[in-house]
Scaffold this motif. Structure first.
Motif, PDB file in Angstrom:
ATOM      1  N   HIS A  22       2.071  -0.168   1.172  1.00 33.99           N
ATOM      2  CA  HIS A  22       1.808  -1.467   0.528  1.00 33.99           C
ATOM      3  C   HIS A  22       1.090  -1.263  -0.803  1.00 33.99           C
ATOM      4  O   HIS A  22      -0.143  -1.305  -0.880  1.00 33.99           O
ATOM      5  CB  HIS A  22       0.976  -2.354   1.460  1.00 33.99           C
ATOM      6  CG  HIS A  22       0.988  -3.793   1.043  1.00 33.99           C
ATOM      7  ND1 HIS A  22       1.148  -4.834   1.934  1.00 33.99           N
ATOM      8  CD2 HIS A  22       0.889  -4.379  -0.182  1.00 33.99           C
ATOM      9  CE1 HIS A  22       1.131  -5.990   1.278  1.00 33.99           C
ATOM     10  NE2 HIS A  22       0.969  -5.741  -0.008  1.00 33.99           N
ATOM     11  N   ASP A  76       6.520 -10.389  -0.623  1.00 29.19           N
ATOM     12  CA  ASP A  76       5.059 -10.258  -0.728  1.00 29.19           C
ATOM     13  C   ASP A  76       4.506 -10.819  -2.027  1.00 29.19           C
ATOM     14  O   ASP A  76       5.094 -10.691  -3.093  1.00 29.19           O
ATOM     15  CB  ASP A  76       4.617  -8.803  -0.586  1.00 29.19           C
ATOM     16  CG  ASP A  76       3.098  -8.699  -0.489  1.00 29.19           C
ATOM     17  OD1 ASP A  76       2.518  -9.404   0.357  1.00 29.19           O
ATOM     18  OD2 ASP A  76       2.492  -7.964  -1.273  1.00 29.19           O
ATOM     19  N   GLY A  77       3.320 -11.378  -1.877  1.00 32.79           N
ATOM     20  CA  GLY A  77       2.758 -12.223  -2.923  1.00 32.79           C
ATOM     21  C   GLY A  77       2.930 -13.656  -2.446  1.00 32.79           C
ATOM     22  O   GLY A  77       2.074 -14.509  -2.629  1.00 32.79           O
ATOM     23  N   HIS A  82       4.317 -11.383   4.256  1.00 30.42           N
ATOM     24  CA  HIS A  82       3.013 -11.820   3.728  1.00 30.42           C
ATOM     25  C   HIS A  82       2.755 -13.143   4.450  1.00 30.42           C
ATOM     26  O   HIS A  82       3.212 -14.197   4.019  1.00 30.42           O
ATOM     27  CB  HIS A  82       3.142 -11.992   2.206  1.00 30.42           C
ATOM     28  CG  HIS A  82       2.009 -12.696   1.548  1.00 30.42           C
ATOM     29  ND1 HIS A  82       1.102 -12.068   0.731  1.00 30.42           N
ATOM     30  CD2 HIS A  82       1.622 -13.999   1.577  1.00 30.42           C
ATOM     31  CE1 HIS A  82       0.224 -12.954   0.279  1.00 30.42           C
ATOM     32  NE2 HIS A  82       0.519 -14.134   0.769  1.00 30.42           N
ATOM     33  N   HIS A 102      -1.026  -6.685   5.561  1.00 28.10           N
ATOM     34  CA  HIS A 102      -2.465  -6.972   5.399  1.00 28.10           C
ATOM     35  C   HIS A 102      -3.046  -7.975   6.401  1.00 28.10           C
ATOM     36  O   HIS A 102      -3.525  -9.041   6.016  1.00 28.10           O
ATOM     37  CB  HIS A 102      -2.784  -7.388   3.958  1.00 28.10           C
ATOM     38  CG  HIS A 102      -1.813  -8.352   3.305  1.00 28.10           C
ATOM     39  ND1 HIS A 102      -1.410  -9.533   3.887  1.00 28.10           N
ATOM     40  CD2 HIS A 102      -1.162  -8.295   2.117  1.00 28.10           C
ATOM     41  CE1 HIS A 102      -0.573 -10.158   3.074  1.00 28.10           C
ATOM     42  NE2 HIS A 102      -0.401  -9.413   2.004  1.00 28.10           N
TER      43      HIS A 102
HETATM   44 ZN   LIG Z   1       0.658  -9.929   0.337  1.00 25.18          ZN
END
Ligand SMILES: [Zn+2]
Length: 438
Positions: free
Chosen positions: A67, A159-160, A186, A239
């Motif tokens: 990541h 992601d984000g 995410h 995460h």
């Molecule tokens: Zn993320």
């Protein structure tokens, strides 16, 4: 061509194969040739072999971080493939998987090929590109999964942002299942997140900063568990930050649902108390959470519910982070502090053995991606990390190879000094302190 090498007298830790013993590691033609007496006799008798004394140090498979935000193309003021991978090898990483939320995002073949080519030209370590799930990461039209996989993409994520639409997520899982690669989520319900900037709890009340409830993460993980169960497609939770998320993943695994998870150093060493300083370097997404959440993450890492340890290395410029807390971007850099912080969070308090930590930073992240490797078996590329687990060092952002300096650990004293990083048998990083000093 690389010279034959012998790493002499280190403690060779290869947890995936149950090896923990002081012996030599031999390298030839960029590959692991063997350990100790098992190395070919011709190589052991070869005077041209460069001997590197690593007595007192740990020799382990190269660390792997699945990541990482390398920011190229499009945000080269924050980081590039060259600087990000130099930061990686300085932190002991030999492989990083890079996130597709670049500008433009990695949602088609030419863009993926660009990253693969740039990594070959300028990268200090292996770079595995991750593709977007939807075109433009806009959450609507799916990418061409098979085409991107054949260009070198090893997983998919928006992601984000989350894949918010459940039907899009369901179809993405159906289409990626035959490819054997995960969708990395995410996990964040945008409505529950709202315009929050820190964990919702006592600290957000006290500071007046807008909160993000832990359920913003766990609600989506619960939904994804159901979709993974229904489709048989694999979900990897990025995460992880919340106790409830750990519990959902634990139950999902008990039911045999194909799901895995990762967490980050900062979620294991800090809690939301850190944001009371209003330091924008404590602003990350998901946010630092409560002490109870942190305890649950530690337990999840120990019992294997959380499969692997990543960094979510998220470089930003000083200018980006200089604003007020509400407007600063989320994220911190992590490649050059990860090993030290994980030793502090997990090994020093005796939650995990050193071997179990290395397993979660080498073999396990590759297993999450459905890939082989992450060991020191003969014939594999000589991706090797050498570090001194006892030698202490002080975190100084100005010494980072990363372009970015945004992180809240300035001045922290950590153990785990990286001495040497080999990528394909080539010395990609060597500490100025000579290895093997008495
Ligand atoms: Zn993320």
């Amino acid at each position: 061509m690389t010279n034959p090498l012998c790493l002499r007298g280190g403690r060779v830790l290869d947890p995936a194969r149950g090896i923990d013993r002081v012996q030599d590691l031999w390298i030839e033609d960029g590959k692991i040739a063997g350990l100790g007496e098992d190395a070919p006799a011709a190589l052991r008798g070869n005077k041209a072999v460069e001997i590197i004394d690593v007595k007192g140090a740990v020799v382990c498979p190269g660390l792997i971080d699945i990541h990482v935000h390398l920011r190229e193309p499009g945000q080269e003021e924050k980081e590039t493939i060259a600087t990000g991978t130099r930061a990686a090898v300085r932190g002991g990483f030999t492989t990083v998987a890079c996130m597709p939320n670049t500008s433009p995002p990695l949602d088609d073949r030419p863009r993926v090929e660009y990253v693969v080519r740039r990594a070959r030209e300028s990268g200090a370590c292996h770079v595995l590109p991750i593709g977007a799930v939807t075109i433009g990461q806009e959450g609507n039209a799916l990418v061409e999964f098979e085409d991107l996989a054949s260009a070198g993409v090893i997983a998919f994520t928006d992601d984000g942002k989350p894949v918010k639409n459940a039907e899009i997520m369901r179809r993405a899982l159906e289409l990626t299942k035959p490819l054997g690669v995960p969708i990395i989520q995410h996990a964040e319900d945008p409505d529950l997140k709202g315009n929050g900037v820190v964990h919702e709890g006592w600290v957000s009340t006290r500071t007046g900063l807008k909160g993000i409830p832990d359920t913003a993460e766990s609600v989506m993980v619960a939904r994804d568990a159901l979709l993974a169960e229904a489709t048989g497609g694999r979900v990897h939770v990025a995460h992880m930050s919340a106790a409830r998320t750990v519990e959902i993943l634990r139950r999902a695994k008990e039911r045999g649902i194909p799901m895995t998870g990762e967490t980050t150093p900062h979620h294991l060493v800090l809690t939301d108390e850190a944001v009371a300083t209003y330091d924008t370097n404590t602003k990350m997404n998901p946010p630092l959470r409560s002490a109870r959440d942190r305890e649950a993450l530690l337990q999840g890492v120990v019992d294997g519910t959380i499969d692997c340890l990543a960094t979510d290395h998220a470089p930003h410029t000083d200018i980006d982070k200089d604003g007020d807390f509400d407007n600063a971007p989320f994220g911190i850099v992590g490649l050059e502090t990860a090993l030290g912080l994980y030793l502090k969070a997990l090994v020093e308090p005796k939650h995990l053995s050193l071997s179990d930590l290395i397993l979660r930073m080498t073999r396990n992240p590759l297993a999450v991606l459905g890939r082989e490797g992450g060991t020191l078996a003969a014939g594999l590329p000589a991706d090797v990390t050498v570090f001194d687990p006892e030698q202490r060092w002080t975190v100084r952002a100005e010494e980072f190879a990363s372009k970015a300096k945004n992180m809240p650990f300035e001045g922290w004293e950590l153990s785990g000094t990286i001495l040497l990083t080999l990528v394909g048998g080539r010395i990609a990083y060597r500490a100025e302190v000579p290895a093997g000093r008495a």
